[in-house]
Design an enzyme around this catalytic site. Structure first.
Site, PDB file in Angstrom:
ATOM      1  N   LYS A 209       0.842  -1.200   0.000  1.00  0.00           N
ATOM      2  CA  LYS A 209       0.000   0.000   0.000  1.00  0.00           C
ATOM      3  C   LYS A 209       0.879   1.251   0.000  1.00  0.00           C
ATOM      4  CE  LYS A 209      -3.534   2.283   2.760  1.00  0.00           C
ATOM      5  NZ  LYS A 209      -4.483   2.171   3.850  1.00  0.00           N
ATOM      6  N   GLU A 215      10.476  -4.456   4.740  1.00  0.00           N
ATOM      7  CA  GLU A 215      10.597  -5.857   4.324  1.00  0.00           C
ATOM      8  C   GLU A 215      10.337  -6.005   2.823  1.00  0.00           C
ATOM      9  OE1 GLU A 215       8.872  -4.689   6.826  1.00  0.00           O
ATOM     10  OE2 GLU A 215       9.118  -5.929   8.620  1.00  0.00           O
ATOM     11  N   GLY A 269      -4.848  -1.947   5.033  1.00  0.00           N
ATOM     12  CA  GLY A 269      -4.067  -3.093   4.560  1.00  0.00           C
ATOM     13  C   GLY A 269      -4.752  -4.425   4.827  1.00  0.00           C
ATOM     14  N   ARG A 270      -5.290  -4.592   6.031  1.00  0.00           N
ATOM     15  CA  ARG A 270      -5.909  -5.879   6.382  1.00  0.00           C
ATOM     16  C   ARG A 270      -7.311  -6.030   5.798  1.00  0.00           C
ATOM     17  NH1 ARG A 270      -4.938  -2.382  10.321  1.00  0.00           N
ATOM     18  NH2 ARG A 270      -6.584  -1.628  11.688  1.00  0.00           N
ATOM     19  N   GLU A 355      -4.900  -6.638  14.688  1.00  0.00           N
ATOM     20  CA  GLU A 355      -4.426  -5.302  14.305  1.00  0.00           C
ATOM     21  C   GLU A 355      -5.601  -4.315  14.357  1.00  0.00           C
ATOM     22  OE1 GLU A 355      -2.615  -4.099  10.306  1.00  0.00           O
ATOM     23  OE2 GLU A 355      -0.803  -4.518  11.440  1.00  0.00           O
ATOM     24  N   HIS A 386      -4.783 -33.590  17.499  1.00  0.00           N
ATOM     25  CA  HIS A 386      -3.697 -34.450  17.990  1.00  0.00           C
ATOM     26  C   HIS A 386      -2.599 -33.626  18.637  1.00  0.00           C
ATOM     27  CE1 HIS A 386      -5.349 -38.125  16.273  1.00  0.00           C
ATOM     28  NE2 HIS A 386      -5.841 -37.321  15.366  1.00  0.00           N
ATOM     29  N   LYS A 506       9.036  -0.639  14.553  1.00  0.00           N
ATOM     30  CA  LYS A 506       9.643  -0.310  13.249  1.00  0.00           C
ATOM     31  C   LYS A 506      10.716   0.759  13.436  1.00  0.00           C
ATOM     32  CE  LYS A 506       5.569  -0.788  10.245  1.00  0.00           C
ATOM     33  NZ  LYS A 506       4.636  -0.062   9.388  1.00  0.00           N
TER      34      LYS A 506
HETATM   35  O1  F6P Z   1       3.085  -2.672   9.767  1.00  0.00           O
HETATM   36  C1  F6P Z   1       1.739  -2.941   9.636  1.00  0.00           C
HETATM   37  C2  F6P Z   1       1.259  -2.681   8.240  1.00  0.00           C
HETATM   38  O2  F6P Z   1       1.151  -1.318   8.021  1.00  0.00           O
HETATM   39  C3  F6P Z   1      -0.043  -3.388   7.976  1.00  0.00           C
HETATM   40  O3  F6P Z   1      -1.131  -2.679   8.430  1.00  0.00           O
HETATM   41  C4  F6P Z   1       0.009  -3.567   6.500  1.00  0.00           C
HETATM   42  O4  F6P Z   1      -0.906  -4.524   6.073  1.00  0.00           O
HETATM   43  C5  F6P Z   1       1.445  -3.993   6.330  1.00  0.00           C
HETATM   44  O5  F6P Z   1       2.153  -3.205   7.269  1.00  0.00           O
HETATM   45  C6  F6P Z   1       2.019  -3.808   4.959  1.00  0.00           C
HETATM   46  O6  F6P Z   1       1.967  -2.480   4.541  1.00  0.00           O
HETATM   47  P1  F6P Z   1       2.184  -2.090   3.038  1.00  0.00           P
HETATM   48  O7  F6P Z   1       1.105  -2.707   2.233  1.00  0.00           O
HETATM   49  O8  F6P Z   1       2.128  -0.591   3.011  1.00  0.00           O
HETATM   50  O9  F6P Z   1       3.540  -2.590   2.605  1.00  0.00           O
END
Ligand code: F6P
Length: 543
Positions: A209, A215, A269-270, A355, A386, A506
């Site tokens: 987003k 990452e 995002g979620r 979240e 199990h 972060k």
């Molecule tokens: O760190 C949390 C978050 O902002 C989530 O809410 C989101 O889904 C995820 O990181 C990834 O964010 P992006 O789509 O901006 O890379």
């Protein structure tokens, strides 16, 4: 901003406190014995999902007071505000309009004079055209080969939904297409995902987003190098596309505007697996399959928006969560899909629920006065049986469960499916009704073992049965969870659409990263300083 009502100050909350005394003194056995119509009365059918709520620790009085609580805290008004496009994400001053992503073709949602549904339709159209081109072979890689493996790079909401959908919709996926996912900044994740892949037949979707997530950006560079090392610089234009709200950052990365699929800050995002973030899903199941998934979401949206409170499944589910955490001391919610294809659902729901509702202040900034979102966890059945079901049956903690099954088999092995469904149904029965000491003794168990082999029962579960696992039913199921999460947040008066709690870690990681490769800066506590020093010493051996 409309001030949040403190739910604990309402008369409904007080009534529920008294209800809890009564419920603690009864059993599911008694509740069923006293009401032969209970199962039928508490079973709801919505959008191809049958939900049996009857094995929950509630009676009519509890349900009535939970509905009073929803009214007193303004759940319906808040829901209507979301559907209208009000800025209900107050801490970020944003609208919350994931429901606009699934307005059917030709529909509209005008907000401030602008039709957001038309924007959504335009993006869906370009996603669909791109999908058709890749699937037909009109869009090929630089060597002229067809692109058959999709690598989605993204994390959180830009990963969990697409990954879950890829597994759940395995049977709706076109032959010859597959997807892999890279999320973690651990290089092992990229190594594993790329292992055995041919760059010439790989399409990379960078999903983010913000297009700033550490990452995802790190992994996008790793994968770009992997592509260009094998195929040359020209590979980026044919083998990499982006999904984002940040066109500038996408361009700066080197992906062409024509290869970017957009969405908007009103999609959290979620809550984004049905936005362009679902591009990998659409590539796998086709534009028609994706449209079916959106139709499933929309069917549940309409139910949530229009069904009376007492028949409104997402509202009832959300209220049950509040009942267990607020009045019966539950800390967690177990989600157990009796379907390997739904194996990623618990991970998906962890982000959606935790979240969204893992918050300690109300939307107007006051400390909450009751426990908020539950800890969500789960594994596919029968694997869990199990492993940890021992605690669920005989442990000391109350763990409400969602037990999810699919009526139509998802493989050719129909006898296995019978066994799977038998386990699902039997677990719900065993958890609810247990086996008393008298019954155990009567079955001939030696007296010294009776205590160990007694099952107290009274362990609540909700049974969710999907007719079949299709794009439509998956959409309806996810929307059901989105809206029950909404309901909980509305009752607690929290902002379910921000996520400030992820920020501190972060920021500190960025500072620590500099110190790991540079020099000590600090100041840190002794424990943190020691961990940094230990890593620096280790790194000196291999860097
Ligand atoms: O760190 C949390 C978050 O902002 C989530 O809410 C989101 O889904 C995820 O990181 C990834 O964010 P992006 O789509 O901006 O890379």
């Amino acid at each position: 901003m409309d001030p949040a009502v403190d739910p604990t100050t309402t008369s409904a909350w007080a009534a529920l406190g008294a209800d809890a005394e009564r419920i603690r003194a009864t059993t599911l056995r008694a509740l069923f014995a006293n009401d032969p119509g209970r199962a039928e009365a508490m079973t709801y059918e919505v959008a191809g999902i049958c939900a049996d709520l009857s094995k929950n620790l509630v009676d009519d009085g509890v349900i009535e007071h939970l509905l009073d609580l929803a009214r007193a805290t303004g759940v319906e008004a808040r829901r209507d505000a979301m559907f209208r496009g009000d800025r209900i994400n107050t801490s970020e001053d944003r609208r919350v309009l994931h429901i606009a992503l699934r307005i059917p073709p030709g529909g509209s949602l005008v907000v401030d004079g602008h039709d957001v549904a038309a924007d959504v339709a335009a993006v869906l159209e370009s996603m669909g055209d791109f999908t058709d081109a890749v699937r037909s072979g009109a869009w090929r890689g630089v060597t002229g080969e067809r692109l058959t493996t999709i690598v989605n790079i993204g994390i959180g909401g830009s990963f969990l939904g697409p990954k879950m959908a890829a597994e759940a919709l395995r049977r709706s996926t076109a032959a010859g297409l597959s997807a892999r996912f890279i999320a973690n900044v651990d290089g092992a994740d990229a190594e594993r995902a790329l292992s055995g892949l041919d760059p010439a037949t790989t399409l990379v979707v960078v999903s983010s987003k913000t297009f700033t997530t550490l990452e995802t950006m790190a992994n996008a560079h790793v994968v770009r190098d992997w592509l260009t090392d094998a195929l040359g610089e020209g590979a980026v234009a044919r083998h990499m596309v982006a999904v984002s709200t940040n066109a500038e950052a996408v361009a700066a990365f080197g992906i062409d505007a024509g290869s970017m699929f957009g969405f908007w800050d009103f999609v959290g995002g979620r809550y984004s697996m049905d936005s362009a973030i679902g591009l990998s899903t659409m590539l796998l199941i086709g534009r028609e399959g994706f449209a079916d998934m959106l139709a499933g979401f929309h069917a549940m949206d309409r139910h949530f928006a229009t069904a009376p409170l007492e028949e409104n499944l997402p509202i009832l589910l959300g209220l049950l969560r509040i009942w267990y955490s607020g009045f019966l001391g539950a800390q967690s919610l177990g989600v157990m899909p009796y379907s390997s294809d739904l194996g990623e659902l618990p991970a998906y729901l962890q982000q959606l629920e935790m979240e969204s509702n893992g918050k300690g202040v109300t939307r107007d900034g006051r400390p909450v006065s009751a426990d908020t979102g539950p800890i969500v966890w789960g594994e596919p059945g029968t694997d869990g049986q199990h492993s940890f079901y021992q605690l669920l049956h005989q442990g000391t903690r109350l763990v409400p469960l969602d037990l999810i099954g699919v009526l139509a088999p998802l493989s050719e092995h129909h006898a296995s499916h019978d066994q799977l469904m038998a386990n699902l149904i039997a677990q719900a029965e065993a958890l609810a009704f247990g086996r008393s000491a008298e019954e155990v003794a009567a079955a001939g168990v030696p007296s010294h073992q009776v205590a160990f082999r007694t099952f107290p029962g009274n362990r609540p579960s909700t049974l969710l049965l999907l007719d079949e696992l299709t794009p439509f039913s998956l959409g309806a199921l996810v929307a059901l969870y989105e809206h029950e999460v909404f309901t909980q947040g509305a009752v607690w008066g929290i902002d379910s659409f921000d996520q400030w709690g992820v920020e501190l870690g972060k920021a500190l990681a960025t500072a620590v990263a500099d110190e790991l490769v540079g020099g000590p800066r600090g100041p840190h506590d002794a424990s943190t300083a020691a961990a940094i020093a230990r890593y620096r010493a280790a790194r000196a051996r291999w860097a």
